[in-house]
Design an enzyme around this catalytic site. Sequence first.
Site, PDB file in Angstrom:
ATOM      1  CG  ASP A  14      -2.060   0.984   1.091  1.00 19.60           C
ATOM      2  OD1 ASP A  14      -3.211   0.539   0.967  1.00 19.60           O
ATOM      3  OD2 ASP A  14      -1.796   2.216   1.112  1.00 19.60           O
ATOM      4  CD  GLU A  18      -9.128   6.008   0.431  1.00 19.95           C
ATOM      5  OE1 GLU A  18      -8.127   5.890  -0.293  1.00 19.95           O
ATOM      6  OE2 GLU A  18      -9.084   6.352   1.616  1.00 19.95           O
ATOM      7  CG  HIS A  38      -8.570  -3.145  -2.524  1.00 24.78           C
ATOM      8  ND1 HIS A  38      -9.498  -2.445  -3.252  1.00 24.78           N
ATOM      9  CD2 HIS A  38      -8.417  -2.463  -1.365  1.00 24.78           C
ATOM     10  CE1 HIS A  38      -9.876  -1.382  -2.572  1.00 24.78           C
ATOM     11  NE2 HIS A  38      -9.258  -1.368  -1.413  1.00 24.78           N
TER      12      HIS A  38
HETATM   13  P1  5GP Z   1      -9.872   1.256   0.228  1.00 21.55           P
HETATM   14  O1  5GP Z   1     -10.224   2.470   1.045  1.00 21.55           O
HETATM   15  O2  5GP Z   1     -10.446   1.336  -1.163  1.00 21.55           O
HETATM   16  O3  5GP Z   1     -10.208  -0.031   0.932  1.00 21.55           O
HETATM   17  O4  5GP Z   1      -8.292   1.254   0.126  1.00 21.55           O
HETATM   18  C1  5GP Z   1      -7.585   1.783  -0.964  1.00 21.55           C
HETATM   19  C2  5GP Z   1      -6.107   1.705  -0.624  1.00 21.55           C
HETATM   20  O5  5GP Z   1      -5.374   1.940  -1.808  1.00 21.55           O
HETATM   21  C3  5GP Z   1      -5.647   2.749   0.410  1.00 21.55           C
HETATM   22  O6  5GP Z   1      -5.081   2.084   1.533  1.00 21.55           O
HETATM   23  C4  5GP Z   1      -4.613   3.579  -0.360  1.00 21.55           C
HETATM   24  O7  5GP Z   1      -3.495   3.958   0.442  1.00 21.55           O
HETATM   25  C5  5GP Z   1      -4.200   2.638  -1.472  1.00 21.55           C
HETATM   26  N1  5GP Z   1      -3.758   3.306  -2.683  1.00 21.55           N
HETATM   27  C6  5GP Z   1      -4.387   4.330  -3.321  1.00 21.55           C
HETATM   28  N2  5GP Z   1      -3.702   4.692  -4.433  1.00 21.55           N
HETATM   29  C7  5GP Z   1      -2.623   3.866  -4.479  1.00 21.55           C
HETATM   30  C8  5GP Z   1      -1.533   3.751  -5.416  1.00 21.55           C
HETATM   31  O8  5GP Z   1      -1.411   4.454  -6.411  1.00 21.55           O
HETATM   32  N3  5GP Z   1      -0.608   2.773  -5.154  1.00 21.55           N
HETATM   33  C9  5GP Z   1      -0.714   1.957  -4.055  1.00 21.55           C
HETATM   34  N4  5GP Z   1       0.255   1.038  -3.885  1.00 21.55           N
HETATM   35  N5  5GP Z   1      -1.716   2.049  -3.176  1.00 21.55           N
HETATM   36  C10 5GP Z   1      -2.668   2.989  -3.384  1.00 21.55           C
END
Ligand code: 5GP
Length: 122
Positions: A35, A102, A107
Amino acid sequence: MTHPYDDTNVFARILRGEIPNATVLETEHTLAFDDITPQAPVHVLVIPKGPYVTYDHFCAQASEAEIVDFARAVARICDERGLAAGEGFRAIANAGGHAGQEVPHFHVHLVAGRPLGPMLAG
Ligand code: 5GP
């Protein structure tokens, strides 16, 4: 929940090689990478390569090969990162607005390496 897939999302762009990632594991149907904003010493994101939006979408629509590949990838990461044998870990799959998802590409977050607090905050 309906599952229209928006292929402009950041994980789709990672899968297309448009943005770099720190790969942890890549298999036929699955990619895992660190992440970009880690919430714990270990914070790995595991994603299917197919266009699935949420956990339920993946479980309902993915092929058995994709589902098995994803599950075995999780197991390999837990083994190789010492999560299974260590102090434990948490697997999180946010789906939709109330969960604060987000990125609209399914994932699983694997987080570990410190006490992780209560399961739900707020
Ligand atoms: P969600 O809130 O959708 O469960 O988590 C999305 C995750 O994606 C977040 O923890 C955020 O830090 C991660 N994330 C967002 N953009 C990127 C990116 O460009 N690269 C990586 N490696 N992680 C990302």
